[in-house]
Structure formats: C-alpha cells, structure tokens
Motif scaffolding. Structure first.
Motif: not given
Length: 759
Positions: A179-181, A525-527, A532-535
C-alpha cells in the motif's frame, strides 16, 4: 608514730571499697548512654527519611538549575538546536525579554498589539525605538535568513514537509508495504510535470466518449440527466448542482458511537457571489462574468470545440450558473435563519425537489452500502435545493433539447474542473488566470504541495498510519496522558460561577478519553494492503492514476458513513468523537516533537500547543462559567503594565472579555505543560538537554520560541505571549534566576498570578 596494723588494714579495706564502682550508679549511667545513642540513631534515621522524602517530593529539576543536563546528540536534536540562541533565552537580557522576546528571533510584534484598548500608540514611542535598536543588534549578530536563527515553521507546513519526506523516501525492500508503494508511486507520477504535457487534452476527450460524449460535440448520445449525474457523483467525486458529504449532527447528543449522516449542501461555484444584506439575495458578481466567460471559451478551445459553438454553449453555461447562484446564501445568514442541519428522509426530499433522482444518485454514490428512501439525511439551505430542482425542470421544459444539452454541458464543465489537476498546464493556467482576475493574490501553490494534498485525498489512512509508525512512539502517548491529566487538575482548581457550571464542565472533562489518532490507524500492513488491493497504478499515466484517486476518495466517504470513524489525515487539530478526544498524529512531527528530543523540549513546544488546542476545544466560553479568566488575566495585565508603564497607572487599563479569556488560556497552557513535564520527570528523573541548558531553562526557552514562531493564537493577545514566562518566574523557585529588570520598580507578590496546580 606508727599506725597499728588493725588501723592500717581498715584503711586499705576502705580504700578498695571506694575504688570499686557502685553497681547501681553504673547501671544508671549505662542506661543514659543507651538512651542518648538511641536518640541519635533515631534522629539520624529520621533526618535521612525526611531528606529522602524531600528529595522525592521536591521539583525534579531543583538540582539542575546551575548545572547543564546531559546533552542530546541525536541527529534530530542537532537539527533542533538550530532553533535556539541567546536571543530567545529568557534569562540573558530580561529587560528586553519580557517586552520584545519575539523580535527577529521569532515574529515581530504587530502594530495592532501596540494599540491595545486603553493604551495609545504614542505611549509606546520610546519602546519602539528600543525595540528597533535591539532588532538591528540581533540582525548584525544573527545575519540574514541564511545565517540567522532558524524559525519554527507553521505546524501545517511542518506536517506537509514530513509527509513529503515519507513519500520521497527510497523504497526499503520487503519492509515497505504494498500500500505504501502505491502511495509513493502516485506521488511520483503526480510530480512528473512532463507526462501530462505529452498527451494534452486527449485523456479527457477519451473519457467524455466513455461517458457518451457531450452536447457541444456531434457524437453526443443524449444520455439521461440523472444517469450522468449519478455517474459523476459515484465515480468522479463531482457534484455539479449540490455537494454531498458525511458528518455528524451537532444538535444530537454525543454518544460513544456518534451517528454520521449523509449531508446535502450548496455546491461550490467557480465565480464569486455577492450578497445583498438589505434584500437578502445573492447575485453573481457582474464584474467577474466577463473573465469567467473568457475562461470558458479558452477551455473549449483547448478541447478542440469549434469556435462557432463557443458563444452559444458558454452563454448557456454562464446563464445556468448565475441562475443557480441566486438561491445561495452565506453561512452567517443560513445560521441566523436556522437553515442548517434540517432532518429529512430521502423520500421527503424527493417530493420537495423531484428533478433529482435522490435515491438513485445517493445509492450509486455510497454503494455497496444499502441506502433506503426512509433514511434520514441532513439538508443545509433547503430553499436552495428546492429552487435548484425547479430551475432544472424549467430548463428541461422551456429549452427543450437545448435545455437538456445545457444541463449536460454544465455537468461536464464541473467534471473538467475536477480533473484539471491531472491535465496539462494550459488548463491549470487558465484556471489560475481567472483566479487572479477575481482578485486572488495568493502565490501559486507549489506542485509538491498540490501532489501531497491529492495523495492524502486517496491514501489518507495509509499516510496516517505511516506518520504514526515513524513519528509517534510511547513518548507521544505519555505526553497526551500527562497534558490531559494536568489540564484536569487545572480545571478542578478553578473558581466556578455556580455549581451547575462546575458539575457540567468537570463531568464532561472526566468523561472524555484523549487518544492518539483513530481506530483505522491500528491497521496492520496486511490489512492496509487489502484496503488498497484493487488500486492498480501506472508508472507514467498520471491521468488514470488521478481517476483512481477519486475512486479512493469516494471509498473514504463510504467508509466514514459505514464505520462512523474519521481519519485525521493531514490534520493538526484535536476533535471530539463520541467519548474520545482524537489527537491527530499530524501534531507529532519535528521540530515540535521527536522521540529522541529532551522531554523539556517536547512538553514545552507540543505540550503547550496541545494544551491551548484542548482549552479552546473544550472551553470555548470559559469566561462565562468561571471567575479565573478575569482575575488571572487582569493580574497578568497589571504585571505587564507595571513593567512597561508608570505603576501608578495600572488601574486605568482594561481588557475585553475576549482578551481576558485568551490571556488566561495562554497562561494556563504554560502552567499545564510545565506541570505535565513535572509528572514526566517524576517517573523518569533522567532527561537530556540542548545547548548546555538545564531542564527548566530549556523548557522555558522552548516555550518562548514556539510561542513566537508557531502559535496561531498569538495574534489575539494584547502582548507577546512569551511575557507569560516573566509572570511564571515571579515565583523564582520555578526558574533558574528571577526574571527581573533592575531598571524597573516591579512590585508584585512572590507568587503572583500562580495556581495551586503548580505548587
């Protein structure tokens, strides 16, 4: 003559008996020695006990007054030391300090502060001359901005700088979350100014084709009005005819789980609107209509619209815009007419404003949440919403196909304004030129700042998490606890005007629980990765990335409505949520706070600022409930006048109620922060320092510096808030040396204006 043997024997016997001790007398002597010895041991033990107790209960910095604390040598401390010099030292030149402490070391004293009620500006003539000479001396010593003392930045600026450092940090391999990336990738493509220039208006024109075209083009498929509106609201965060957001009802009693509502309000218009207080009507500012028309034509030219269509469509667009603007009203009028927070169901709103398919539009905006026609929503300025609906119906009926096309063009123009940040610089410059024409004199926002704001709109949870993970450790939680505990003691110490006010305020303060940030910042971090998985972001196509950011922004609204939990994002202001006082993580950034700083620095800077924020938040009208603001502020004011004026004139000056409250808040915040620091030192007697200063010396110097440079409330004070250190030091046991000026006759009690909180 010789003695007889008998007599001699008797004398020897008597002598021996006299030389032997008396058993009874000896025992008495021994008992006396034992008692004396026991008393000596007891006295010694008692003395040691008392000494030990005094050492434990004494102010923890007493032994540090004349000796420097261990130096802090961390990189953060080295940078922080640049903010301090003798110019900001309360004890180096007290005669200058308690009048002009801010000088060039901080912000200059404003002229309006010299015109405090009851004091004429000419009274300060001599002081102004001294101040000017002092500033010149300091300028000679400190040099210009490249060699002078570093100022504390504005708190918002410090937060934005910290966020930029997070987003620009090089990737850290597997330790960085996916997500941070993505957030860093978005920021990087936003900062790439050349990418939009290469594609020009093509991305926007392609998007229009996906939406069915628009009325100014030959390929428009005449999509349904409400269908287009629902699509713009749900996918592109664009609200042409009204605004939609999520928030609480201030009239509703706060509970541990605040209920949040969909709220409908006026839209934001692209041009200034004038308000006639006599007729109580709004009207688009006529002097800005020509520049507005010119910008409309420039936008159409950039989009390749034939020039023969510009006049017609821009004319209709401006006509509809100015018609809708007639029904708006400024906030102060809406407040006076109680036009805010009107509770109404979606079905009732549909009856009052039928031109909009409210249920379908709101359902699309907040999908997949179930939105029912019976759901309560909050409407602001219902008369505008009703008139807006009637205007839409009139345009559809009177203008026929042209009216429908004008509504479509109006919506597409609003979409264009939403997407201008993702288009090439020609669009942005057109918007900027119109802003300048309307009198906007603000400097253009740098690109990095615009990109940070955009990144925060979509990645608010991620950025809050990153700030908390990097910049707030256990020290932050302790500071919050200590400041609030000290604040509660301070309020208990107040003299209330009546028992009802006392009970209400104290019950409120004791029921609230201050905590760092919000629940969503405890995500792993996993949550975060799942969130943001679909981004999916492009390395080069910023326009498509910007569209995804708008979708993320819409999801934030959905999450807020469903979970009732606000993320503080880039906030620096505490707020109340249910029974919690949310302290944003954005407050805990350098140079105001760092886990490696001396605690004296953390508590004096962020601790005092936090105390002021909490007092303003929780007690906005304290002067109506307690006697202390008036008595304490007038005591301080008398002290100020006594060192700047003839002491005989002290009673001739007064402060307004607003000034009295602000003086009390500022002084109370200093006391609360100092008391909180004492709590910290009681738990952890060790601390470090900067520039060879003792604990209390660093604390007071830090308070002075941050008050001069970064306190937003300073401008509402009748004198420099740093003068409050002088008042505090009237009780010399709190300070390394008394803050007195030998050139002035300072007559005040040894514990002037003090509070039991500090004793």
């Amino acid at each position: 003559m010789d003695d007889s043997p008998a007599v001699h024997q008797e004398m020897l016997t008597t002598s021996e008996e006299q030389s032997q001790p008396n058993p009874v007398g000896c025992n008495k002597y021994r008992r006396l020695l034992l008692v004396v010895f026991s008393l000596s041991i007891f006295s010694l033990a008692l003395g040691l006990g008392v000494y030990s107790h005094l050492q434990k209960t004494a102010d923890p910095w007493t032994s540090q007054w004349k000796s420097a604390a261990p130096p802090c040598l961390s990189p953060a401390c080295v940078r922080a030391s640049e903010h301090f010099s003798t110019a900001m030292d309360p004890f180096s030149r007290p005669c200058d300090y308690f009048l002009f402490a801010c000088g060039t070391g901080g912000s200059s004293t404003s002229d309006k502060r010299h015109r405090v009620k009851g004091i004429h500006s000419e009274d300060f003539g001599e002081l102004d001359k001294k101040r000017e000479m002092r500033i010149r001396r300091e300028t000679d010593v400190q040099g210009n901005s490249t060699g002078g003392l570093v100022k504390f930045p504005d708190r918002k600026d410090a937060l934005l700088k910290t966020v930029r450092e997070i987003l620009e940090d090089p990737e850290e391999g597997v330790s960085m979350s996916a997500a941070e990336r993505k957030a860093k990738k978005y920021f990087k493509t936003c900062m790439d100014a050349e990418s939009p220039e290469k594609v020009g208006s093509k991305p926007f024109l392609e998007l229009l084709q996906q939406l069915g075209g628009w009325a100014v083009s030959d390929g428009w498929n005449q999509t349904d009005f409400n269908t287009t509106l629902a699509l713009l609201m749900s996918q592109y965060s664009t609200f042409p005819f009204f605004s939609v957001y999520v928030g609480s009802d201030p009239d509703e009693e706060q509970t541990a789980s605040d209920r949040l509502y969909i709220q409908i309000d006026e839209p934001h218009f692209q041009f200034p609107i004038d308000w006639n207080s006599k007729t109580q009507k709004s009207k688009a500012s006529t002097r800005y209509l020509r520049p507005f028309y010119m910008s409309c034509g420039q936008y159409l030219n950039l989009l390749g619209v034939p020039s023969n269509k510009v006049t017609q469509h821009c004319g209709l667009y401006i006509s509809l815009s100015t018609t809708l603007a007639l029904f708006t009203a400024p906030l102060r009028y809406r407040l006076s007419q109680k036009l805010l927070y009107n509770r109404i169901t979606i079905q009732e709103l549909q009856t009052l404003a039928p031109a909009i398919n409210w249920h379908a539009c709101l359902q699309a905006t907040f999908q997949p949440l179930p939105i029912s026609k019976s759901d309560l929503i909050l409407v602001h300025n219902l008369p505008y919403i009703i008139q807006m609906s009637q205007t839409i119906n009139k345009w559809q009926d009177q203008h026929g196909m042209m009216g429908f096309g004008s509504l479509n063009t109006y919506m597409i123009f609003n979409l264009l304004h939403t997407l201008i940040p993702a288009l090439d610089s020609r669009f942005f410059q057109t918007m900027r030129n119109f802003s300048i024409a309307t009198g906007d004199t603000q400097r253009e926002m740098p690109r990095w700042l615009r990109c940070i704001q955009q990144t925060e709109r979509g990645f608010d949870i991620l950025l809050s998490h990153a700030l908390r993970e990097r910049h707030t450790q256990n020290e932050a939680e302790e500071l919050i606890h200590d400041v609030y505990s000290s604040l509660k003691k301070k309020l208990t110490d107040l003299i209330w005007r009546d028992d009802r006010s006392s009970a209400f305020i104290l019950r409120k303060i004791k029921s609230l629980n201050p905590r760092l940030s919000t629940k969503t910042n405890n995500l792993s971090h996993a949550e975060l990765n799942r969130l943001y998985a679909e981004v999916v972001l492009s390395e080069e196509d910023f326009f498509s990335n910007y569209l995804q950011m708008l979708v993320l922004e819409q999801r934030s609204r959905i999450r807020l409505l469903s979970h009732g939990t606000q993320t503080d994002g880039l906030s620096i202001t505490p707020f109340v949520s249910g029974n919690d006082i949310i302290i944003p993580v954005g407050m805990f950034v350098s140079p105001f706070f760092h886990s490696s700083y001396p605690r004296a620095l953390n508590y004096a800077t962020l601790g005092s600022l936090m105390a002021k924020d909490l007092l303003h938040l929780l007690l906005p009208d304290i002067h109506t409930r307690a006697n202390n603001p008036e008595s304490v502020s007038m005591c301080i004011w008398s002290h100020y006048v006594s060192v700047t004026k003839d002491p005989g004139r002290v009673g001739t000056f007064s402060l307004s109620l607003f000034e009295q409250q602000e003086v009390w808040v500022q002084y109370s915040a200093l006391q609360v922060a100092l008391d909180a620091y004492k709590m910290s030192l009681a738990r952890h007697p060790e601390d470090s320092s900067l520039s060879g200063l003792s604990y209390i010396h660093l604390f007071l110097s830090s308070f002075t510096k941050v008050t001069c440079d970064a306190d937003p409330y300073r401008e509402f004070m009748p004198f420099e808030p740093s003068f409050l250190v002088t008042v505090l030091c009237s009780n010399s046991r709190f300070c390394p040396t008394p803050l007195t000026c030998v050139n002035k006759s300072q007559r005040y009690p040894p514990e002037m204006c003090q509070s039991r909180t500090l004793h």
